[in-house]
Design a protein around this motif. Structure first.
Motif, mmCIF file in Angstrom:
data_model
loop_
_atom_site.group_PDB
_atom_site.id
_atom_site.type_symbol
_atom_site.label_atom_id
_atom_site.label_comp_id
_atom_site.label_asym_id
_atom_site.label_seq_id
_atom_site.Cartn_x
_atom_site.Cartn_y
_atom_site.Cartn_z
ATOM 1 N N TYR A 26 13.497 -24.443 11.478
ATOM 2 C CA TYR A 26 14.249 -23.510 12.323
ATOM 3 C C TYR A 26 13.568 -22.162 12.532
ATOM 4 N N VAL A 27 12.538 -21.852 11.773
ATOM 5 C CA VAL A 27 12.014 -20.490 11.766
ATOM 6 C C VAL A 27 11.555 -20.028 13.145
ATOM 7 N N ASP A 28 11.047 -20.906 13.963
ATOM 8 C CA ASP A 28 10.579 -20.494 15.286
ATOM 9 C C ASP A 28 11.719 -20.052 16.200
ATOM 10 N N SER A 29 12.945 -20.419 15.853
ATOM 11 C CA SER A 29 14.102 -20.014 16.659
ATOM 12 C C SER A 29 14.725 -18.719 16.154
ATOM 13 N N PHE A 30 14.228 -18.182 15.036
ATOM 14 C CA PHE A 30 14.787 -16.962 14.470
ATOM 15 C C PHE A 30 14.209 -15.733 15.161
ATOM 16 N N PRO A 31 14.951 -14.622 15.170
ATOM 17 C CA PRO A 31 14.391 -13.381 15.725
ATOM 18 C C PRO A 31 13.266 -12.845 14.843
ATOM 19 N N ASP A 32 12.329 -12.147 15.444
ATOM 20 C CA ASP A 32 11.244 -11.524 14.695
ATOM 21 C C ASP A 32 11.758 -10.305 13.934
ATOM 22 N N GLY A 33 10.952 -9.846 12.958
ATOM 23 C CA GLY A 33 11.305 -8.596 12.300
ATOM 24 C C GLY A 33 11.217 -8.648 10.800
ATOM 25 N N ARG A 34 12.316 -8.355 10.166
ATOM 26 C CA ARG A 34 12.362 -8.156 8.720
ATOM 27 C C ARG A 34 13.195 -9.257 8.064
ATOM 28 N N ALA A 35 12.749 -9.738 6.901
ATOM 29 C CA ALA A 35 13.435 -10.839 6.220
ATOM 30 C C ALA A 35 13.721 -10.481 4.771
ATOM 31 N N LEU A 36 14.738 -11.127 4.234
ATOM 32 C CA LEU A 36 15.135 -10.964 2.839
ATOM 33 C C LEU A 36 15.251 -12.346 2.213
ATOM 34 N N ASP A 37 14.620 -12.526 1.043
ATOM 35 C CA ASP A 37 14.757 -13.761 0.281
ATOM 36 C C ASP A 37 15.483 -13.432 -1.013
ATOM 37 N N VAL A 38 16.725 -13.908 -1.125
ATOM 38 C CA VAL A 38 17.585 -13.602 -2.269
ATOM 39 C C VAL A 38 17.286 -14.586 -3.402
ATOM 40 N N ASP A 100 16.656 -9.406 9.862
ATOM 41 C CA ASP A 100 16.707 -10.376 10.956
ATOM 42 C C ASP A 100 16.787 -11.810 10.432
ATOM 43 N N VAL A 101 16.345 -12.029 9.216
ATOM 44 C CA VAL A 101 16.450 -13.333 8.549
ATOM 45 C C VAL A 101 16.810 -13.091 7.080
ATOM 46 N N ILE A 102 17.766 -13.861 6.577
ATOM 47 C CA ILE A 102 18.080 -13.859 5.149
ATOM 48 C C ILE A 102 18.064 -15.300 4.662
ATOM 49 N N ALA A 103 17.354 -15.545 3.563
ATOM 50 C CA ALA A 103 17.273 -16.877 2.970
ATOM 51 C C ALA A 103 17.804 -16.826 1.533
ATOM 52 N N ILE A 104 18.574 -17.840 1.169
ATOM 53 C CA ILE A 104 19.060 -17.998 -0.208
ATOM 54 C C ILE A 104 18.862 -19.459 -0.571
ATOM 55 N N ALA A 118 26.678 -9.185 5.445
ATOM 56 C CA ALA A 118 26.736 -7.879 6.099
ATOM 57 C C ALA A 118 25.354 -7.252 6.232
ATOM 58 N N ALA A 119 24.389 -7.738 5.456
ATOM 59 C CA ALA A 119 23.017 -7.225 5.563
ATOM 60 C C ALA A 119 22.272 -7.798 6.763
ATOM 61 N N LEU A 120 22.841 -8.795 7.434
ATOM 62 C CA LEU A 120 22.220 -9.362 8.630
ATOM 63 C C LEU A 120 22.299 -8.390 9.801
ATOM 64 N N ALA A 121 21.199 -8.240 10.504
ATOM 65 C CA ALA A 121 21.221 -7.490 11.751
ATOM 66 C C ALA A 121 21.960 -8.306 12.817
ATOM 67 N N VAL A 182 23.877 -28.823 -0.257
ATOM 68 C CA VAL A 182 24.363 -28.354 1.035
ATOM 69 C C VAL A 182 23.304 -27.461 1.653
ATOM 70 N N ARG A 183 23.161 -27.537 2.985
ATOM 71 C CA ARG A 183 22.221 -26.682 3.714
ATOM 72 C C ARG A 183 22.895 -26.154 4.962
ATOM 73 N N LEU A 184 22.613 -24.905 5.253
ATOM 74 C CA LEU A 184 23.238 -24.255 6.413
ATOM 75 C C LEU A 184 22.249 -23.316 7.076
ATOM 76 N N VAL A 185 22.278 -23.312 8.403
ATOM 77 C CA VAL A 185 21.598 -22.298 9.207
ATOM 78 C C VAL A 185 22.646 -21.707 10.136
ATOM 79 N N ALA A 186 22.759 -20.390 10.160
ATOM 80 C CA ALA A 186 23.757 -19.740 10.998
ATOM 81 C C ALA A 186 23.181 -18.464 11.595
ATOM 82 N N ARG A 187 23.817 -17.999 12.668
ATOM 83 C CA ARG A 187 23.358 -16.797 13.362
ATOM 84 C C ARG A 187 24.484 -15.774 13.397
ATOM 85 N N ASN A 188 24.138 -14.524 13.234
ATOM 86 C CA ASN A 188 25.120 -13.445 13.227
ATOM 87 C C ASN A 188 25.514 -13.112 14.663
#
Length: 208
Positions: A26-38, A100-104, A118-121, A182-188
Motif C-alpha cells: 500500500y505504501v505507493d498509495s500513501f501521501p508523501d512526508g513524515r512517518a511514525l513507526d510505533v 502522513d503515515v503511522i505504522a504499528i 490523532a497524530a495523523l495529518a 489482524v491487519r488494517l490500512v485506513a486513511r484519515n
C-alpha cells in the motif's frame, strides 16, 4: 520471560526482518512526508518507510532494539531520514496532526490508540497489524488476551477513518507456529465519495 532488550541482544528476534507485505503493497498509495513507526523494534517498517522517501520517527522503549534499528538504517543508507526515539508508548506525548503515515506492527497500544490516530495529518494513512484473540490453541503472540484484539475490535476502533483494507486470519509461520492476526490500512478522511487505491492481491505473514 526475557525482556525485549534481552531478546534483541540474544538474537531471539530477527535483527533485520522484512517489512510487512501489506505495508509494502500500500505504501505507493500513501501521501508523501513524515512517518511514525510505533514500537519500532529493530526498525523493520521504519527503515522500509525511510527507503520509500519518508522522514521517519521510530519509537521504542528498548535501547538494544533501537541500536539495531539505527545500524540497519545506516546499512541501508537512510540514516539521515530516520530519528530513533527511546520512549515508553503508554506515556509518550504524540503530537497532533503531524504524521502522513503511522505504522504499528505487533504492539497493542492499550489506552493510547485514540492519541495515535490523532497524530495523523489530514489524509494520512494508518497501518496496523497485531495478534487476535482466538478459540484455537495458538503458539505465537502474547500469552493473555489483554494485549490481543478481539474479533472486529480494530475495525470498530477505526470507523472514524476510511478503512481501505482489513482482514483477520490464522496463519502458520515458517517455524511451524500458528497465529491469528489482524491487519488494517485506513486513511484519515471521511465522506461518502472518495478515491481509493488500486492494489494487487498479495500474500501476508504472521509475526511476533
Amino acid at each position: 520471560m526475557p525482556s525485549w532488550d534481552e531478546r534483541f541482544r540474544d538474537g531471539d528476534y530477527p535483527r533485520n526482518p522484512d517489512p510487512s507485505p501489506v505495508l509494502r503493497r500500500y505504501v505507493d498509495s500513501f501521501p508523501d512526508g513524515r512517518a511514525l513507526d510505533v514500537a519500532t523494534g529493530t526498525g523493520r517498517n521504519a527503515v522500509f518507510l525511510a527507503e520509500a522517501g519518508y522522514r521517519v520517527d521510530g519509537i521504542d522503549r528498548s535501547r538494544e532494539g533501537l541500536q539495531i534499528a539505527r545500524q540497519n538504517a545506516i546499512d541501508r543508507g537512510v540514516a539521515d531520514r530516520t530519528e530513533w526515539i527511546r520512549a515508553d508508548v503508554p506515556t509518550y506525548a504524540f503530537p497532533e496532526s503531524t504524521y502522513d503515515v503511522i505504522a504499528i506492527s505487533f504492539y497493542r497500544a492499550v489506552d493510547r490508540f485514540p492519541d495515535i490516530k490523532a497524530a495523523l495529518a489530514p489524509g494520512g494513512a494508518l497501518f496496523v497489524q497485531h495478534h487476535l484473540r482466538s478459540s484455537e490453541d495458538l503458539r505465537s503472540g502474547p500469552s493473555g488476551d489483554r494485549y490481543r484484539y478481539g474479533a472486529n475490535e480494530l475495525l470498530r476502533d477505526c470507523l472514524d477513518l476510511t478503512v481501505l483494507y482489513y482482514d483477520e486470519r490464522t496463519e502458520t509461520r515458517a517455524d511451524g507456529r500458528s497465529g491469528a492476526v489482524v491487519r488494517l490500512v485506513a486513511r484519515n478522511s471521511t465522506g461518502q465519495r472518495q478515491s481509493y487505491p488500486r492494489v494487487d492481491p498479495f500474500e501476508c505473514e504472521t509475526g511476533d
